[in-house]
Design a protein around this motif. Structure first.
Motif, PDB file in Angstrom:
ATOM      1  N   GLN A   5       2.902  -2.715   1.200  1.00 55.36           N
ATOM      2  CA  GLN A   5       1.919  -3.574   1.863  1.00 55.36           C
ATOM      3  C   GLN A   5       0.582  -2.859   1.992  1.00 55.36           C
ATOM      4  OE1 GLN A   5       2.769  -6.809   2.718  1.00 55.36           O
ATOM      5  NE2 GLN A   5       4.604  -6.267   1.583  1.00 55.36           N
ATOM      6  N   ARG A   6       0.044  -2.391   0.873  1.00 54.83           N
ATOM      7  CA  ARG A   6      -1.241  -1.726   0.900  1.00 54.83           C
ATOM      8  C   ARG A   6      -1.852  -1.788  -0.481  1.00 54.83           C
ATOM      9  NH1 ARG A   6      -0.891   4.150   0.088  1.00 54.83           N
ATOM     10  NH2 ARG A   6       1.071   4.614  -0.884  1.00 54.83           N
ATOM     11  N   SER A   7      -2.971  -1.122  -0.664  1.00 57.20           N
ATOM     12  CA  SER A   7      -3.689  -1.142  -1.926  1.00 57.20           C
ATOM     13  C   SER A   7      -2.792  -0.720  -3.080  1.00 57.20           C
ATOM     14  CB  SER A   7      -4.883  -0.190  -1.836  1.00 57.20           C
ATOM     15  OG  SER A   7      -5.455   0.020  -3.099  1.00 57.20           O
ATOM     16  N   ASP A   8      -3.037  -1.273  -4.266  1.00 53.58           N
ATOM     17  CA  ASP A   8      -2.268  -0.846  -5.429  1.00 53.58           C
ATOM     18  C   ASP A   8      -2.992   0.242  -6.205  1.00 53.58           C
ATOM     19  OD1 ASP A   8      -4.277  -2.359  -6.541  1.00 53.58           O
ATOM     20  OD2 ASP A   8      -2.960  -3.626  -7.726  1.00 53.58           O
ATOM     21  N   GLN A   9      -4.159   0.690  -5.729  1.00 55.19           N
ATOM     22  CA  GLN A   9      -4.911   1.785  -6.332  1.00 55.19           C
ATOM     23  C   GLN A   9      -4.651   3.049  -5.506  1.00 55.19           C
ATOM     24  OE1 GLN A   9      -7.394   2.023  -8.856  1.00 55.19           O
ATOM     25  NE2 GLN A   9      -6.841   0.018  -9.629  1.00 55.19           N
ATOM     26  N   LEU A  10      -3.864   3.956  -6.055  1.00 58.37           N
ATOM     27  CA  LEU A  10      -3.471   5.156  -5.330  1.00 58.37           C
ATOM     28  C   LEU A  10      -3.978   6.399  -6.050  1.00 58.37           C
ATOM     29  CD1 LEU A  10       0.227   4.145  -4.567  1.00 58.37           C
ATOM     30  CD2 LEU A  10      -1.811   3.733  -3.170  1.00 58.37           C
ATOM     31  N   VAL A  11      -4.306   7.445  -5.285  1.00 61.31           N
ATOM     32  CA  VAL A  11      -4.812   8.704  -5.847  1.00 61.31           C
ATOM     33  C   VAL A  11      -3.622   9.578  -6.254  1.00 61.31           C
ATOM     34  CG1 VAL A  11      -6.142  10.795  -5.418  1.00 61.31           C
ATOM     35  CG2 VAL A  11      -6.874   8.648  -4.398  1.00 61.31           C
ATOM     36  N   ASN A  12      -3.534   9.883  -7.539  1.00 61.59           N
ATOM     37  CA  ASN A  12      -2.496  10.777  -8.032  1.00 61.59           C
ATOM     38  C   ASN A  12      -2.895  12.198  -7.621  1.00 61.59           C
ATOM     39  OD1 ASN A  12      -0.930  12.567  -9.554  1.00 61.59           O
ATOM     40  ND2 ASN A  12      -0.799  11.156 -11.270  1.00 61.59           N
ATOM     41  N   PRO A  13      -2.102  12.867  -6.787  1.00 60.02           N
ATOM     42  CA  PRO A  13      -2.500  14.199  -6.327  1.00 60.02           C
ATOM     43  C   PRO A  13      -2.476  15.263  -7.425  1.00 60.02           C
ATOM     44  CG  PRO A  13      -0.322  13.649  -5.513  1.00 60.02           C
ATOM     45  CD  PRO A  13      -0.853  12.422  -6.188  1.00 60.02           C
ATOM     46  N   ALA A  14      -1.866  14.992  -8.555  1.00 56.26           N
ATOM     47  CA  ALA A  14      -1.830  15.959  -9.657  1.00 56.26           C
ATOM     48  C   ALA A  14      -3.086  15.897 -10.522  1.00 56.26           C
ATOM     49  CB  ALA A  14      -0.596  15.737 -10.525  1.00 56.26           C
ATOM     50  N   THR A  15      -3.796  14.753 -10.502  1.00 56.62           N
ATOM     51  CA  THR A  15      -4.957  14.574 -11.377  1.00 56.62           C
ATOM     52  C   THR A  15      -6.215  14.121 -10.641  1.00 56.62           C
ATOM     53  OG1 THR A  15      -4.449  12.252 -11.811  1.00 56.62           O
ATOM     54  CG2 THR A  15      -3.457  13.895 -13.303  1.00 56.62           C
ATOM     55  N   LEU A  16      -6.078  13.696  -9.408  1.00 58.96           N
ATOM     56  CA  LEU A  16      -7.145  13.099  -8.596  1.00 58.96           C
ATOM     57  C   LEU A  16      -7.624  11.765  -9.151  1.00 58.96           C
ATOM     58  CD1 LEU A  16      -9.321  16.221  -7.649  1.00 58.96           C
ATOM     59  CD2 LEU A  16      -7.455  15.159  -6.347  1.00 58.96           C
ATOM     60  N   ALA A  17      -6.925  11.221 -10.130  1.00 56.00           N
ATOM     61  CA  ALA A  17      -7.295   9.934 -10.722  1.00 56.00           C
ATOM     62  C   ALA A  17      -6.678   8.788  -9.926  1.00 56.00           C
ATOM     63  CB  ALA A  17      -6.820   9.873 -12.172  1.00 56.00           C
ATOM     64  N   CYS A  18      -7.413   7.685  -9.869  1.00 54.11           N
ATOM     65  CA  CYS A  18      -6.867   6.480  -9.258  1.00 54.11           C
ATOM     66  C   CYS A  18      -5.955   5.810 -10.272  1.00 54.11           C
ATOM     67  CB  CYS A  18      -7.986   5.523  -8.855  1.00 54.11           C
ATOM     68  SG  CYS A  18      -8.891   6.084  -7.410  1.00 54.11           S
ATOM     69  N   GLU A  19      -4.785   5.432  -9.821  1.00 59.61           N
ATOM     70  CA  GLU A  19      -3.813   4.779 -10.685  1.00 59.61           C
ATOM     71  C   GLU A  19      -3.346   3.490 -10.031  1.00 59.61           C
ATOM     72  OE1 GLU A  19      -0.613   7.492 -11.410  1.00 59.61           O
ATOM     73  OE2 GLU A  19      -1.908   8.943 -12.428  1.00 59.61           O
ATOM     74  N   VAL A  20      -3.070   2.503 -10.844  1.00 62.07           N
ATOM     75  CA  VAL A  20      -2.556   1.234 -10.345  1.00 62.07           C
ATOM     76  C   VAL A  20      -1.046   1.329 -10.242  1.00 62.07           C
ATOM     77  CG1 VAL A  20      -2.297  -1.224 -10.838  1.00 62.07           C
ATOM     78  CG2 VAL A  20      -4.453  -0.068 -11.347  1.00 62.07           C
ATOM     79  N   HIS A  21      -0.534   1.036  -9.069  1.00 63.78           N
ATOM     80  CA  HIS A  21       0.905   0.985  -8.836  1.00 63.78           C
ATOM     81  C   HIS A  21       1.203  -0.376  -8.243  1.00 63.78           C
ATOM     82  CE1 HIS A  21       2.004   5.164  -9.702  1.00 63.78           C
ATOM     83  NE2 HIS A  21       0.717   5.354  -9.468  1.00 63.78           N
ATOM     84  N   THR A  22       1.826  -1.218  -9.019  1.00 60.08           N
ATOM     85  CA  THR A  22       2.070  -2.590  -8.586  1.00 60.08           C
ATOM     86  C   THR A  22       3.185  -2.658  -7.561  1.00 60.08           C
ATOM     87  OG1 THR A  22       3.611  -2.967 -10.388  1.00 60.08           O
ATOM     88  CG2 THR A  22       1.297  -3.506 -10.798  1.00 60.08           C
ATOM     89  N   ALA A  23       3.167  -3.704  -6.790  1.00 61.62           N
ATOM     90  CA  ALA A  23       4.152  -3.892  -5.732  1.00 61.62           C
ATOM     91  C   ALA A  23       5.564  -3.991  -6.276  1.00 61.62           C
ATOM     92  CB  ALA A  23       3.801  -5.145  -4.927  1.00 61.62           C
ATOM     93  N   THR A  24       5.733  -4.384  -7.518  1.00 60.35           N
ATOM     94  CA  THR A  24       7.086  -4.517  -8.078  1.00 60.35           C
ATOM     95  C   THR A  24       7.757  -3.175  -8.291  1.00 60.35           C
ATOM     96  OG1 THR A  24       6.204  -4.538 -10.327  1.00 60.35           O
ATOM     97  CG2 THR A  24       6.557  -6.679  -9.255  1.00 60.35           C
ATOM     98  N   GLU A  25       7.005  -2.071  -8.193  1.00 58.30           N
ATOM     99  CA  GLU A  25       7.588  -0.749  -8.369  1.00 58.30           C
ATOM    100  C   GLU A  25       8.257  -0.224  -7.106  1.00 58.30           C
ATOM    101  OE1 GLU A  25       4.041   1.348  -9.565  1.00 58.30           O
ATOM    102  OE2 GLU A  25       4.869   1.570 -11.565  1.00 58.30           O
ATOM    103  N   ALA A  26       8.171  -0.944  -6.012  1.00 53.87           N
ATOM    104  CA  ALA A  26       8.623  -0.414  -4.729  1.00 53.87           C
ATOM    105  C   ALA A  26      10.080   0.041  -4.740  1.00 53.87           C
ATOM    106  CB  ALA A  26       8.413  -1.443  -3.629  1.00 53.87           C
ATOM    107  N   CYS A  27      10.949  -0.610  -5.495  1.00 53.45           N
ATOM    108  CA  CYS A  27      12.357  -0.222  -5.479  1.00 53.45           C
ATOM    109  C   CYS A  27      12.670   0.903  -6.447  1.00 53.45           C
ATOM    110  CB  CYS A  27      13.242  -1.417  -5.810  1.00 53.45           C
ATOM    111  SG  CYS A  27      13.163  -2.674  -4.542  1.00 53.45           S
ATOM    112  N   GLY A  28      11.916   1.053  -7.511  1.00 54.78           N
ATOM    113  CA  GLY A  28      12.260   2.035  -8.512  1.00 54.78           C
ATOM    114  C   GLY A  28      11.403   3.276  -8.532  1.00 54.78           C
ATOM    115  N   ALA A  29      10.252   3.252  -7.906  1.00 52.38           N
ATOM    116  CA  ALA A  29       9.341   4.400  -7.963  1.00 52.38           C
ATOM    117  C   ALA A  29       9.798   5.475  -6.987  1.00 52.38           C
ATOM    118  CB  ALA A  29       7.929   3.958  -7.623  1.00 52.38           C
ATOM    119  N   PRO A  30       9.566   6.735  -7.324  1.00 55.51           N
ATOM    120  CA  PRO A  30       9.923   7.795  -6.382  1.00 55.51           C
ATOM    121  C   PRO A  30       9.045   7.731  -5.136  1.00 55.51           C
ATOM    122  CG  PRO A  30       8.763   8.683  -8.286  1.00 55.51           C
ATOM    123  CD  PRO A  30       8.997   7.234  -8.557  1.00 55.51           C
TER     124      PRO A  30
END
Length: 176
Positions: free
Chosen positions: A30-55
C-alpha cells in the motif's frame, strides 16, 4: 489477523504493521511502486502483484518520492528516515572526486530499521536499514563499458549509469 488488528488500532493506519491486511500477508503493498534499490541507488518499479513472491528487502526499500531526496548533506544526516550516499573513492581519498564533495545524495532508509548492529561488513540492503550508517558507491560497470544498455543508440550515456554499492560505514561527522 487479530495481531494485525491490534497493531493497527494501537499504532494507527500508517503503522508498518498495517501495510498488509489479510492472514497470508500477501495483499498488495500500500505505497509507491517506485522504490530505491539500495545496491544501485536507482529507482525501480515494483508492482503490487509482487507482494507475495518478492523477498522482504524488495518490499521494504524506501520510496523514490521520499522528501529525503531533496535534503542537503547536513540535514540528511540528522533527519530520521534518511541516510547519505557517498562516492567511495572520493570519500576515502583514493581517487578523483567527480563532484565538489563526496556526497552523492540523500535517500530514504529501509522501512524495516535495524539499529542493533554496527555498519562494518553490511550488504547494501542491511546498510540501508541503519540510520547511523551511510553507503559508499562507485559508478557501475555500465557507465563505461562501451555498450548501449537501453537501446537509445548512445553507448555509456548518463541514463545507463547507476551506482554500485561498495561499503557501509558510520555516518561522517561534518566539520563545523
Amino acid at each position: 489477523m487479530r495481531a494485525l488488528l491490534i497493531c493497527a488500532l494501537a499504532l494507527g493506519p500508517l503503522a508498518a504493521c498495517g501495510l498488509y491486511s489479510d492472514d497470508t500477508g500477501c495483499d498488495p503493498i500500500q505505497r509507491s511502486d517506485q522504490l530505491v534499490n539500495p545496491a544501485t541507488l536507482a529507482c525501480e518499479v515494483h508492482t503490487a502483484t509482487e507482494a507475495c513472491g518478492a523477498p522482504p528487502a524488495d518490499l521494504s526499500w524506501g520510496e523514490c518520492a521520499s522528501a529525503c531526496r531533496a535534503l542537503p548533506e547536513a540535514a540528511c544526516l540528522t533527519t530520521p528516515g534518511c541516510r547519505g550516499a557517498y562516492d567511495h573513492d572520493c570519500f576515502f581519498g583514493v581517487g578523483a572526486c567527480a563532484r565538489p564533495t563526496p556526497f552523492l545524495g540523500c535517500y530514504p532508509t529501509d522501512l524495516n530499521l535495524d539499529n542493533a548492529t554496527g555498519c562494518a561488513g553490511l550488504d547494501a540492503w542491511s546498510c540501508s536499514r541503519h540510520e547511523a550508517c551511510v553507503g559508499t558507491y562507485r559508478p557501475a560497470a555500465a557507465c563505461s563499458d562501451g555498450l548501449d544498455q537501453n537501446g537509445d543508440g548512445v553507448a555509456d550515456d548518463p541514463a545507463e549509469c547507476t551506482f554500485a554499492y561498495a561499503r557501509c560505514v558510520p555516518e561522517p561527522v561534518l566539520g563545523g
